[in-house]
Write an enzyme that holds these catalytic residues in place. Structure first.
Site, PDB file in Angstrom:
ATOM      1  N   GLU A  96       1.029  -0.870  -0.107  1.00  0.00           N
ATOM      2  CA  GLU A  96      -0.112   0.038  -0.244  1.00  0.00           C
ATOM      3  C   GLU A  96       0.601   1.123  -0.416  1.00  0.00           C
ATOM      4  O   GLU A  96       1.636   0.982   0.225  1.00  0.00           O
ATOM      5  CB  GLU A  96      -0.808  -0.190   1.596  1.00  0.00           C
ATOM      6  N   CYS A 340      -1.631   1.495   8.219  1.00  0.00           N
ATOM      7  CA  CYS A 340      -0.896   0.312   7.510  1.00  0.00           C
ATOM      8  C   CYS A 340      -1.145  -0.743   7.423  1.00  0.00           C
ATOM      9  O   CYS A 340      -1.631  -1.426   8.585  1.00  0.00           O
ATOM     10  CB  CYS A 340       0.773   0.273   8.404  1.00  0.00           C
TER      11      CYS A 340
HETATM   12  N1  SAH Z   1       7.644   0.224  11.434  1.00  0.00           N
HETATM   13  C1  SAH Z   1       8.153   1.821  11.235  1.00  0.00           C
HETATM   14  C2  SAH Z   1       7.356   2.451  10.043  1.00  0.00           C
HETATM   15  C3  SAH Z   1       6.126   1.882   9.274  1.00  0.00           C
HETATM   16  S1  SAH Z   1       4.603   1.989  10.853  1.00  0.00           S
HETATM   17  C4  SAH Z   1       7.462   2.030  12.361  1.00  0.00           C
HETATM   18  O1  SAH Z   1       7.739   1.614  13.221  1.00  0.00           O
HETATM   19  O2  SAH Z   1       7.842   3.602  12.551  1.00  0.00           O
HETATM   20  C5  SAH Z   1       4.142   3.809  10.804  1.00  0.00           C
HETATM   21  C6  SAH Z   1       3.842   4.397  12.121  1.00  0.00           C
HETATM   22  O3  SAH Z   1       1.764   3.890  12.204  1.00  0.00           O
HETATM   23  C7  SAH Z   1       4.279   4.460  13.327  1.00  0.00           C
HETATM   24  O4  SAH Z   1       4.373   4.677  14.121  1.00  0.00           O
HETATM   25  C8  SAH Z   1       3.511   3.437  14.054  1.00  0.00           C
HETATM   26  O5  SAH Z   1       3.123   3.000  15.322  1.00  0.00           O
HETATM   27  C9  SAH Z   1       2.167   3.769  13.225  1.00  0.00           C
HETATM   28  N2  SAH Z   1       1.185   2.677  13.313  1.00  0.00           N
HETATM   29  C10 SAH Z   1       0.532   1.409  13.160  1.00  0.00           C
HETATM   30  N3  SAH Z   1      -0.334   1.334  12.446  1.00  0.00           N
HETATM   31  C11 SAH Z   1      -1.354   1.974  13.692  1.00  0.00           C
HETATM   32  C12 SAH Z   1      -2.518   2.349  13.334  1.00  0.00           C
HETATM   33  N4  SAH Z   1      -3.346   1.425  13.218  1.00  0.00           N
HETATM   34  N5  SAH Z   1      -2.936   3.449  13.972  1.00  0.00           N
HETATM   35  C13 SAH Z   1      -2.423   4.620  13.879  1.00  0.00           C
HETATM   36  N6  SAH Z   1      -0.831   4.184  13.539  1.00  0.00           N
HETATM   37  C14 SAH Z   1      -0.361   3.306  13.162  1.00  0.00           C
END
Ligand code: SAH
Length: 354
Positions: A96, A340
């Site tokens: 995505e 994500c």
């Molecule tokens: N692996 C990396 C980048 C991908 S996630 C990381 O952990 O930073 C990007 C951001 O989105 C991260 O801060 C993650 O914790 C957050 N995230 C994941 N799922 C989410 C959700 N359902 N709602 C809001 N933020 C989310």
């Protein structure tokens, strides 16, 4: 049956590698900039249009490389204009990307891996384990696909966040090459300070990143102010506990004179109390950093909920009163599966049930 061989994409090559590749065809090094210009400035869809390159060369390149490493297989458009794309790679895997419109311009959130192995309990990406890393060219392909679409409206992507599915520091070399390619002055020229890499906290790669003195922004997903809670939410904390993580980040920030963004999703009843806010302030105070408080995009599979707005504002106030800068992010694409991995997880489920 012949095993399916996916074709290389030319978007994989940085300028130096483009020069080397062209040298194999007996071409002088200035040709690399010409080719880059066709790819990234004129955003050519085929090699045949590259009129100032020898036709024997463009024919060779057309046989060897694809300009379409990603294909759109689905999209969702939210009321606020946020677009979530589901892309399919040449081997059939899907990822995505999310385009958001801000007052400062167009921002694209790209994925760095197919699935993710970090196992954060609140995240939809981890519902599907990592299948493989994305190549640099596939990540560039995500950007090029969306940029070509925006070209029709004369708009430009001027901000990239590597916050889609995947852990960028678990795919370090490809991600750094991706950044180099989109940042190149001869290509898309997206400013380094407009490229943000978000990591869950893989300390050895943070040290590598610090040693490289890159100008890209670093964001770190914290989500908890102590190891006991962080470990429950983010298994990576077991390998790299907060003391180690914060030590590496302080060193990076001081040596590179860079500000760090800490991401903190406010989860109702989990990490959103006054005490959590004060602990968080204690952890960060004195650093060149700020906290980005993120509303949670609900993922049906795991039962977490976003903290309500009043609570979020209160949390924000405590941080500010305790000397830590923070921003309270508003939701984008709330009415679509914008978290994500959500759209992809849905597609994989549909595949299994159909
Ligand atoms: N692996 C990396 C980048 C991908 S996630 C990381 O952990 O930073 C990007 C951001 O989105 C991260 O801060 C993650 O914790 C957050 N995230 C994941 N799922 C989410 C959700 N359902 N709602 C809001 N933020 C989310």
């Amino acid at each position: 049956m012949l095993e399916y061989q996916s074709m290389d994409t030319i978007y994989d090559l940085n300028l130096k590698q483009t020069e080397q590749m062209l040298a194999e065809y007996g071409q002088k090094s200035y040709r690399a900039k010409q080719l880059y210009s066709w790819l990234y400035r004129k955003r050519a869809d085929s090699f045949t249009v590259m009129s100032d390159l020898p036709s024997s060369l463009t024919e060779e390149l057309g046989r060897r490389y694809t300009l379409e490493p990603v294909k759109e297989i689905d999209r969702q458009v939210a009321k606020d204009g946020t677009v979530k794309y589901l892309f399919e790679m040449n081997d059939g895997a899907s990822v995505e990307a999310v385009l958001m419109h801000f007052h400062f311009g167009e921002s694209l959130c790209v994925s760095s891996q197919i699935g993710c192995n970090m196992g954060c309990t609140f995240c939809a990406s981890g519902l599907l384990k990592k299948q493989r890393d994305l190549t640099a060219g596939e990540m560039v392909g995500e950007v090029m696909y969306v940029q070509k679409e925006l070209d029709r409206e004369e708009k430009r992507i001027n901000n990239i966040v590597i916050m889609g599915t995947g852990e960028p520091f678990d795919n370090y070399e490809n991600v750094m090459r991706f950044c180099e390619i989109i940042n190149s002055d001869h290509g898309l020229a997206i400013g380094a300070r407009h490229i943000t890499i978000s990591t869950c906290g893989i300390v050895p790669r943070i040290n590598d990143f610090a040693a490289g003195h890159y100008q890209y922004n670093l964001a770190v997903s914290l989500h908890a102010p102590n190891d006991e809670l962080r470990r429950k939410l983010m298994p990576v904390d077991r390998a790299y506990p907060l003391e180690e993580l914060m030590g590496a980040l302080k060193a990076y920030s001081v040596d590179n004179h860079r500000r760090i963004t800490f991401e903190y999703i406010l989860l109702h009843g989990v990490n959103d109390t006054d005490s959590h806010a004060r602990q968080l302030a204690d952890l960060i105070r004195g650093m060149n950093a700020y906290v980005n408080l993120i509303p949670y995009n609900q993922v049906d599979e795991n039962g977490y909920r976003s903290a309500d707005d009043r609570k979020a504002l209160h949390f924000y106030d405590i941080l500010m009163k305790n000397g830590v800068k923070a921003t309270l992010r508003s939701k984008h694409g709330e009415d679509i599966d914008a978290a994500c991995g959500q759209l992809r997880a849905k597609h994989e489920r549909d595949k299994q049930t159909s």
